[in-house]
Design a protein around this motif. Structure first.
Motif, mmCIF file in Angstrom:
data_model
loop_
_atom_site.group_PDB
_atom_site.id
_atom_site.type_symbol
_atom_site.label_atom_id
_atom_site.label_comp_id
_atom_site.label_asym_id
_atom_site.label_seq_id
_atom_site.Cartn_x
_atom_site.Cartn_y
_atom_site.Cartn_z
ATOM 1 N N TRP A 1 9.104 14.498 -15.302
ATOM 2 C CA TRP A 1 10.107 15.537 -15.125
ATOM 3 C C TRP A 1 11.370 15.214 -15.926
ATOM 4 C CZ3 TRP A 1 15.054 15.977 -13.065
ATOM 5 C CH2 TRP A 1 15.479 17.273 -12.754
ATOM 6 N N LEU A 2 11.747 13.943 -15.971
ATOM 7 C CA LEU A 2 12.928 13.537 -16.725
ATOM 8 C C LEU A 2 12.651 13.494 -18.227
ATOM 9 C CD1 LEU A 2 14.226 10.654 -14.420
ATOM 10 C CD2 LEU A 2 15.229 12.934 -14.680
ATOM 11 N N ALA A 3 11.417 13.222 -18.619
ATOM 12 C CA ALA A 3 11.103 13.050 -20.031
ATOM 13 C C ALA A 3 11.015 14.370 -20.780
ATOM 14 C CB ALA A 3 9.786 12.280 -20.185
ATOM 15 N N PHE A 4 10.524 15.420 -20.107
ATOM 16 C CA PHE A 4 10.322 16.698 -20.785
ATOM 17 C C PHE A 4 11.520 17.609 -20.555
ATOM 18 C CE2 PHE A 4 6.025 15.087 -20.339
ATOM 19 C CZ PHE A 4 5.479 15.381 -21.575
ATOM 20 N N PRO A 5 12.115 18.129 -21.607
ATOM 21 C CA PRO A 5 13.256 19.047 -21.447
ATOM 22 C C PRO A 5 12.790 20.436 -21.056
ATOM 23 C CG PRO A 5 12.728 18.794 -23.768
ATOM 24 C CD PRO A 5 11.795 17.878 -23.019
ATOM 25 N N GLY A 6 13.778 21.326 -20.915
ATOM 26 C CA GLY A 6 13.460 22.706 -20.598
ATOM 27 C C GLY A 6 13.734 23.050 -19.157
ATOM 28 N N PRO A 7 13.551 24.311 -18.797
ATOM 29 C CA PRO A 7 13.805 24.742 -17.406
ATOM 30 C C PRO A 7 12.824 24.105 -16.425
ATOM 31 C CG PRO A 7 12.714 26.478 -18.652
ATOM 32 C CD PRO A 7 13.063 25.420 -19.642
ATOM 33 N N LYS A 8 13.307 23.888 -15.216
ATOM 34 C CA LYS A 8 12.481 23.287 -14.165
ATOM 35 C C LYS A 8 12.216 24.339 -13.089
ATOM 36 C CE LYS A 8 13.404 19.354 -16.221
ATOM 37 N NZ LYS A 8 12.636 18.877 -17.350
ATOM 38 N N PRO A 9 11.055 24.987 -13.100
ATOM 39 C CA PRO A 9 10.766 26.011 -12.085
ATOM 40 C C PRO A 9 10.816 25.409 -10.681
ATOM 41 C CG PRO A 9 9.177 26.106 -13.885
ATOM 42 C CD PRO A 9 9.980 24.869 -14.089
ATOM 43 N N ILE B 1 0.839 -1.203 0.000
ATOM 44 C CA ILE B 1 0.000 0.000 0.000
ATOM 45 C C ILE B 1 0.873 1.251 0.000
ATOM 46 C CG2 ILE B 1 -1.684 1.304 1.343
ATOM 47 C CD1 ILE B 1 -2.792 -1.355 2.332
ATOM 48 N N GLY B 2 1.966 1.221 0.789
ATOM 49 C CA GLY B 2 2.876 2.364 0.822
ATOM 50 C C GLY B 2 3.522 2.622 -0.521
ATOM 51 N N LEU B 3 3.885 1.544 -1.233
ATOM 52 C CA LEU B 3 4.470 1.708 -2.565
ATOM 53 C C LEU B 3 3.454 2.278 -3.540
ATOM 54 C CD1 LEU B 3 6.978 1.227 -4.324
ATOM 55 C CD2 LEU B 3 6.067 -1.053 -4.830
ATOM 56 N N PHE B 4 2.202 1.824 -3.442
ATOM 57 C CA PHE B 4 1.145 2.356 -4.316
ATOM 58 C C PHE B 4 0.915 3.838 -4.057
ATOM 59 C CE2 PHE B 4 -3.381 3.386 -4.832
ATOM 60 C CZ PHE B 4 -3.506 3.198 -6.203
ATOM 61 N N MET B 5 0.981 4.255 -2.797
ATOM 62 C CA MET B 5 0.767 5.666 -2.466
ATOM 63 C C MET B 5 1.875 6.554 -3.008
ATOM 64 S SD MET B 5 -0.640 5.315 1.461
ATOM 65 C CE MET B 5 -0.751 7.098 1.675
ATOM 66 N N LEU B 6 3.038 5.975 -3.281
ATOM 67 C CA LEU B 6 4.145 6.745 -3.851
ATOM 68 C C LEU B 6 4.102 6.800 -5.380
ATOM 69 C CD1 LEU B 6 7.148 5.529 -1.648
ATOM 70 C CD2 LEU B 6 5.933 7.699 -1.491
ATOM 71 N N SER B 7 3.174 6.080 -5.990
ATOM 72 C CA SER B 7 3.134 6.029 -7.452
ATOM 73 C C SER B 7 2.994 7.402 -8.110
ATOM 74 C CB SER B 7 2.007 5.101 -7.912
ATOM 75 O OG SER B 7 0.757 5.525 -7.390
ATOM 76 N N PRO B 8 2.220 8.358 -7.555
ATOM 77 C CA PRO B 8 2.196 9.689 -8.191
ATOM 78 C C PRO B 8 3.567 10.359 -8.232
ATOM 79 C CG PRO B 8 0.346 9.446 -6.698
ATOM 80 C CD PRO B 8 1.243 8.268 -6.453
ATOM 81 N N LEU B 9 4.390 10.127 -7.199
ATOM 82 C CA LEU B 9 5.731 10.705 -7.211
ATOM 83 C C LEU B 9 6.587 10.089 -8.302
ATOM 84 C CD1 LEU B 9 6.483 10.900 -3.362
ATOM 85 C CD2 LEU B 9 5.668 12.707 -4.890
ATOM 86 N N PHE B 10 6.447 8.776 -8.505
ATOM 87 C CA PHE B 10 7.209 8.121 -9.570
ATOM 88 C C PHE B 10 6.765 8.626 -10.943
ATOM 89 C CE2 PHE B 10 7.392 4.433 -6.397
ATOM 90 C CZ PHE B 10 8.584 4.896 -5.863
ATOM 91 N N ILE B 11 5.468 8.818 -11.112
ATOM 92 C CA ILE B 11 4.959 9.341 -12.385
ATOM 93 C C ILE B 11 5.480 10.759 -12.613
ATOM 94 C CG2 ILE B 11 2.880 10.017 -13.631
ATOM 95 C CD1 ILE B 11 1.420 7.740 -12.181
ATOM 96 N N TRP B 12 5.443 11.570 -11.551
ATOM 97 C CA TRP B 12 5.934 12.948 -11.681
ATOM 98 C C TRP B 12 7.415 12.956 -12.026
ATOM 99 C CZ3 TRP B 12 9.795 15.456 -9.010
ATOM 100 C CH2 TRP B 12 9.907 16.829 -9.228
ATOM 101 N N ALA B 13 8.211 12.104 -11.393
ATOM 102 C CA ALA B 13 9.643 12.047 -11.673
ATOM 103 C C ALA B 13 9.904 11.611 -13.108
ATOM 104 C CB ALA B 13 10.332 11.096 -10.695
#
Length: 221
Positions: free
Chosen positions: A23-31, A8-20
């Motif tokens: 973040w790595l896939a799209f280039p450009g500045p990171k505000p 359950i804890g790993l599933f709750m972290l899935s949005p962070l993995f998706i965001w990461a």
């Protein structure tokens, strides 16, 4: 069933993995990262600490399901190894952040603050591993907070007007407490009348350390 909390804890972290990943896939500045490297570095070196206590919280539930003590280290070996890995990871991330700030020609004061923060975080995790499980730091901090409150209480007790009121409340709270509440209410009304409702921000800010004290002591108990 005993490993269900970790799933359950790993599933709750899935949005962070998706965001990461995004973040790595799209280039450009990171505000918030490239435009504030010092803040981003502080957040980066604190992530292993957050994961350490995140695993500790999951282990509390998992250990209890197994019939063991919840406040000890994870009984499941992979979780225990991953938790211990956060200690060297904190040191590595601190060193990487320091190198990054030096390459960006950031002020040496910020680099020194970052180095000190990384060292304190690493030392805190090492102490937690060598102490009474992952909650050792929490109990130590709660003890320090209680000591500070006792010092503040002794100072208030010796003040001319407030001290007498506090001593009267400690002796006979049923008689003195209503007068205290009445004085606080009247004082708040006078305060708002003189300075307006915006002035309530100051008492609200003064209540922040009170809330911190309550959270620390109640959670430690």
């Amino acid at each position: 069933m005993r490993r269900l909390p970790y799933g359950i804890g790993l599933f709750m972290l899935s949005p962070l993995f998706i965001w990461a990943g995004l973040w790595l896939a799209f280039p450009g500045p990171k505000p918030g990262i490239t435009d504030a490297p010092f803040i981003a570095s502080l957040i980066g070196i604190s992530i292993p600490l957050a994961f350490y206590h995140y695993i500790a919280g999951l282990a509390f539930i998992a250990n209890s399901i197994e019939g063991g003590a919840g406040e000890v280290r994870p009984r499941w070996a992979p979780a225990r190894w991953l938790q211990k890995a956060m200690i060297p990871l904190t040191a590595i991330s601190s060193l990487a952040a320091i190198i990054w700030l030096v390459q960006l020609d950031i002020s040496p004061i910020y680099v020194a603050v970052l180095a000190l923060s990384g060292a304190l975080l690493t030392f805190g995790l090492i102490k937690a591993e060598g102490g009474q499980g992952p909650f050792n730091i929490h109990l130590t901090l709660a003890s320090a907070v209680r000591g500070s409150v006792r010092i503040l209480q002794s100072i208030l007790m010796n003040l001319p007007l407030i001290g007498a009121l506090m001593r009267e409340i400690s002796r006979n709270p049923q008689r003195a407490a209503p007068y205290l509440v009445a004085n606080v209410v009247l004082g708040a009304i006078l305060y708002i009348w003189l300075f307006g409702f915006v002035a309530l921000v100051i008492p609200a800010m003064l209540l922040v350390p009170v809330a911190f004290y309550l959270m620390m002591t109640l959670a430690a108990d």
